[in-house]
Scaffold this active site. Structure first.
Site, PDB file in Angstrom:
ATOM      1  N   SER A 129       7.101  54.348  67.626  1.00  0.00           N
ATOM      2  CA  SER A 129       6.214  55.487  67.664  1.00  0.00           C
ATOM      3  C   SER A 129       6.011  56.253  69.284  1.00  0.00           C
ATOM      4  CB  SER A 129       5.058  55.233  67.442  1.00  0.00           C
ATOM      5  OG  SER A 129       4.166  54.330  67.976  1.00  0.00           O
ATOM      6  N   LYS A 131       0.937  57.399  76.952  1.00  0.00           N
ATOM      7  CA  LYS A 131       1.193  57.704  75.222  1.00  0.00           C
ATOM      8  C   LYS A 131      -0.373  58.030  74.866  1.00  0.00           C
ATOM      9  CE  LYS A 131       2.388  55.595  71.134  1.00  0.00           C
ATOM     10  NZ  LYS A 131       3.128  54.239  70.629  1.00  0.00           N
ATOM     11  N   SER A 146       7.426  49.595  68.733  1.00  0.00           N
ATOM     12  CA  SER A 146       7.040  51.027  69.403  1.00  0.00           C
ATOM     13  C   SER A 146       7.402  51.223  70.615  1.00  0.00           C
ATOM     14  CB  SER A 146       5.781  51.636  68.799  1.00  0.00           C
ATOM     15  OG  SER A 146       5.655  52.107  67.426  1.00  0.00           O
TER      16      SER A 146
HETATM   17  N1  GLN Z   1       7.768  51.437  63.065  1.00  0.00           N
HETATM   18  C1  GLN Z   1       6.686  50.517  62.873  1.00  0.00           C
HETATM   19  C2  GLN Z   1       5.577  51.091  62.207  1.00  0.00           C
HETATM   20  O1  GLN Z   1       5.627  52.281  61.656  1.00  0.00           O
HETATM   21  C3  GLN Z   1       6.134  50.149  64.243  1.00  0.00           C
HETATM   22  C4  GLN Z   1       5.262  51.043  65.039  1.00  0.00           C
HETATM   23  C5  GLN Z   1       4.678  50.432  66.150  1.00  0.00           C
HETATM   24  O2  GLN Z   1       4.900  49.580  66.966  1.00  0.00           O
HETATM   25  N2  GLN Z   1       3.520  51.312  66.666  1.00  0.00           N
HETATM   26  O3  GLN Z   1       4.539  50.193  61.751  1.00  0.00           O
END
Ligand code: GLN
Length: 478
Positions: free
Chosen positions: A146, A71, A170
């Protein structure tokens, strides 16, 4: 992945041929799916050639010659680390993140860096500066976020292994929407050193792959105490999958309200599968989880607002071409460098930390976090694992929620409580709804990755949801 390792060992193909196979798939499909930001063709082939030339002598590492994709928030020396932001689009880290270094030392061959929501803020991969990732099962749908690039890359067969990060869901949510397996480890299990920070008290790197056994192998390569990360845990509890024949699995019916009924059906079937395996299902309550989303967005945004203060165009990141003075330079650089969602989080986060609002928002959210955590700990006095949904619906259409931040935040309904509590949770495929994959979560007590993975492996031994792949050749051509 097990098969790849066996084939490499039996010399059915070389590490170079294997790397080339994945590079070819990336060049055939990445244009349309957009899961890679950087493809390191040269580095990847060089490294694979190294293994081939040493074959039989120093090729004993467990993941020797196996391709991986990182990532794009894990720092990689010599290769861009953008966090999918204009702010960092030309940033090249001077060192490798611990996760990158450890997986390299175990023999993986890196294909490159995967797309993600900007600074990992998002649930659909649409906040990326490099454009949205598309779901390989249906290109009009989101892959989740994400770590959407990582999930889509595994699902579309562009890599067998991928690293992701999970702050509020995410790893688990994109794994679920793309039909792959992913683990959010216990907070502290995997080093955060060299992983670009979003919300430091929640961020956790973790593995993504087709199956729970592959996820285990990648976790084994990543995890462990790291003196370079002060929140890294020094625990003796192993991650070795446990093959417990009679687990008590908690079933939190109350949180199924509002869940897509077809997804609920898939989870019901999984529950029956666990019973058939000899496990006992027991109803559990998880008090206060309905307050978790609100608490998470206060806490994670507060942490983000301080973490992202370093991107000022001086120490890090994009610098505006012209400015009148220092303050003007900061303002312009940050205005140009950050996308809308990141700005929204910085603004709300700064607000909740400001004098007069700190107690009403930040402190209250911390109290809710404690209550959610205590609720899980109480539940785990009576059960070994908890079975829960991952997402309220299957993958939604691209652009359908990106103007409705609250609706987007609600996608994390089932993943966020686990994050606030710092628990490990495995997201694994358990069915299809309208041709789109859906997943479930197996949640465990702190550092019980062994039990969580054992449960997932047992389920995958008797089901084949994780073995289903989208028909990309047919729909996209190659
Ligand atoms: N969707 C969540 C956010 O926008 C989690 C994102 C994540 O786990 N990095 O904060």
């Amino acid at each position: 992945m097990q098969e790849l390792r066996r084939d490499l060992h039996d010399r059915k193909y070389s590490a170079t041929e294997l790397a080339q196979f994945y590079l070819d798939r990336i060049s055939a499909f990445n244009d349309r799916i957009n899961c890679f930001i950087t493809v390191d063709e040269e580095g990847c082939l060089e490294r694979a050639a190294e293994f081939d030339s040493q074959f039989g002598s120093s090729t004993t590492q467990p993941l020797c010659g196996i391709p991986i994709a990182h990532k794009d928030l894990f720092c990689t020396a010599g290769l861009p680390t953008t966090c999918a932001s204009n702010m960092l689009k030309s940033f090249i880290a001077p060192y490798d993140a611990t996760v990158v270094k450890r997986t390299f030392d175990k023999g993986t061959v890196s294909l490159g860096k995967t797309n993600m929501d900007e600074f990992a803020m998002g649930s659909s991969n649409e906040t990326s500066f490099f454009g949205p990732v598309r779901n390989p099962w249906n290109l009009n749908r989101v892959p989740g976020g994400s770590s959407g690039g990582a999930a889509a890359a595994v699902a579309s067969g562009m890599t067998p292994l991928a690293t992701g990060s999970d702050t509020g869901g995410s790893i688990r949510q994109p794994a679920s929407l793309c039909g792959v397996t992913g683990l959010k480890p216990t907070y502290g299990r995997v080093s955060r050193f060299g992983m670009i920070a979003f919300a430091s008290s929640l961020d956790q790197g973790g593995p993504m792959a087709h199956s729970a056994i592959d996820v285990y192998e990648l976790l084994a390569a990543m995890e462990g105490h790291d003196p370079l990360d002060s929140t890294s845990a020094d625990v003796s509890k192993t991650i070795l999958p446990e093959s417990n024949q009679s687990l008590v699995i908690g079933y939190p019916e109350a949180i199924f309200d509002g869940l897509d009924k077809n997804i609920a059906g898939c989870i019901e079937e999984a529950r029956a599968e666990f019973e058939a395996l000899g496990h006992t299902i027991k109803s559990v309550e998880l008090p206060h989880v309905e307050a978790a989303i609100a608490a998470y967005y206060v806490l994670s945004s507060a942490e983000a607002s301080t973490n992202l203060a370093r991107y000022d165009g001086v120490r890090y990141g994009h610098r505006a071409a012209e400015s009148e003075d220092l303050i003007d330079m900061y303002c312009k650089s940050r205005t140009e460098g950050f996308g809308l969602e990141v700005k929204r989080r910085i603004l709300t986060g700064t607000y909740s930390l400001s004098v007069g609002y700190f107690d009403a928002y930040y402190l209250k959210a911390q109290k809710i976090r404690r209550l959610v955590r205590d609720g899980f700990l109480t539940a785990f006095e009576n059960v070994d694992l908890i079975l829960a949904p991952v997402t309220p619906s299957p993958a939604f259409e691209i652009a359908s929620l990106n103007k409705q931040p609250i609706e987007m935040y609600r996608q994390d309904l089932y993943t966020i409580p686990v994050s606030l509590a710092g628990l490990p949770a495995l997201s694994l495929p358990c069915g299809f709804v309208d041709g789109l994959p859906v997943g479930m979560q197996l949640i465990g007590p702190h550092f019980a990755e062994g039990a969580v993975l054992g449960g997932g492996i047992a389920f995958q031994n008797v089901t084949d949801w994780h073995d289903q792949h989208p028909a990309l050749e047919a729909t996209l051509g190659s």
